[in-house]
Design an enzyme around this catalytic site. Sequence first.
Site, mmCIF file in Angstrom:
data_model
loop_
_atom_site.group_PDB
_atom_site.id
_atom_site.type_symbol
_atom_site.label_atom_id
_atom_site.label_comp_id
_atom_site.label_asym_id
_atom_site.label_seq_id
_atom_site.Cartn_x
_atom_site.Cartn_y
_atom_site.Cartn_z
ATOM 1 N N ASP A 142 -92.336 -53.129 15.915
ATOM 2 C CA ASP A 142 -93.730 -53.563 15.983
ATOM 3 C C ASP A 142 -94.077 -54.159 17.339
ATOM 4 O O ASP A 142 -93.291 -54.888 17.941
ATOM 5 C CB ASP A 142 -94.010 -54.598 14.884
ATOM 6 C CG ASP A 142 -93.876 -54.011 13.502
ATOM 7 O OD1 ASP A 142 -94.161 -52.820 13.357
ATOM 8 O OD2 ASP A 142 -93.481 -54.740 12.579
ATOM 9 N N GLU A 179 -101.752 -48.202 4.421
ATOM 10 C CA GLU A 179 -100.351 -48.512 4.691
ATOM 11 C C GLU A 179 -100.219 -50.025 4.789
ATOM 12 O O GLU A 179 -100.748 -50.642 5.713
ATOM 13 C CB GLU A 179 -99.902 -47.847 5.999
ATOM 14 C CG GLU A 179 -98.477 -48.179 6.401
ATOM 15 C CD GLU A 179 -98.129 -47.659 7.791
ATOM 16 O OE1 GLU A 179 -97.122 -48.135 8.357
ATOM 17 O OE2 GLU A 179 -98.867 -46.805 8.333
#
Length: 269
Positions: free
Chosen positions: A67, A56
């Site tokens: 994130d 990924e």
Amino acid sequence: MTGPRTPHSKVASAIQARRDAGTGAVIGYLPVGFPDLETSIEAAVTLAENGIDVIELGMPYSDPVMDGPVIQAATQKALAEGFKIRDVFTAVRAITSRVSAPVVVMTYWNPVVQYGVQRFADDLAAAGGAGLITPDLIPDEGSSWIAAAEAADLDRVFLAAPSSSDARLRQAVEASRGFVYTVSTMGITGTRTDVDSAAHTLVERLRAVGVENACVGLGISTAQQVREVLAYADGAIIGSAFVRALADGGVDALATVAADLSSGAAVSR
């Protein structure tokens, strides 16, 4: 004149191969361009060479709302180093020329819109990419991407969270191809001591609405956690643990951590 292409999910095939072996897949995340473009390519190849089944690649973005601090710091460095969207296709092409593991790109939606949705899909497919994970795009607002992905024969991975209603889960299952990204905890990415038990319940709810592949992410950082997740899910997604290893010890340290964490998939169900 050729006939229409038969849709083929490289990611689903990789997950099925692991299922046939009696276990599940390990999916490894790294940002493109960290600490620089060439090293990020080597790092992704290193994951595949050390037992990671699906790569990924994160596309650095200026507002990475999902994130955690480790990944944010890495993507900010990549942006500071001059990352451009075209670097994603360069990286995908280089990685897929060297390893057989499928490569999916994780990206927030705005850069794809700015680049051009069909253009992005076509360029990703031409580079050998398998599909996109779109964390901030919901299926009922994703018709342009679904159509572009269909045309380019790419996987499309939508997210499911513990807070999602059954109707939303069904929508994510129906719109996704490859797997459904199953968010194990509410909040941002980052390693945790325990993988939230909510993940197990969420996978069961996804099974009830017909999911083919449910892969769990956000918080996995040990081989034992990989084992725990693969006891009920089809894949375990690891991000921050790999980014931290690369940041602290370079590609050699990443290889060691990847081999360790992928060993969690070696135990049959």
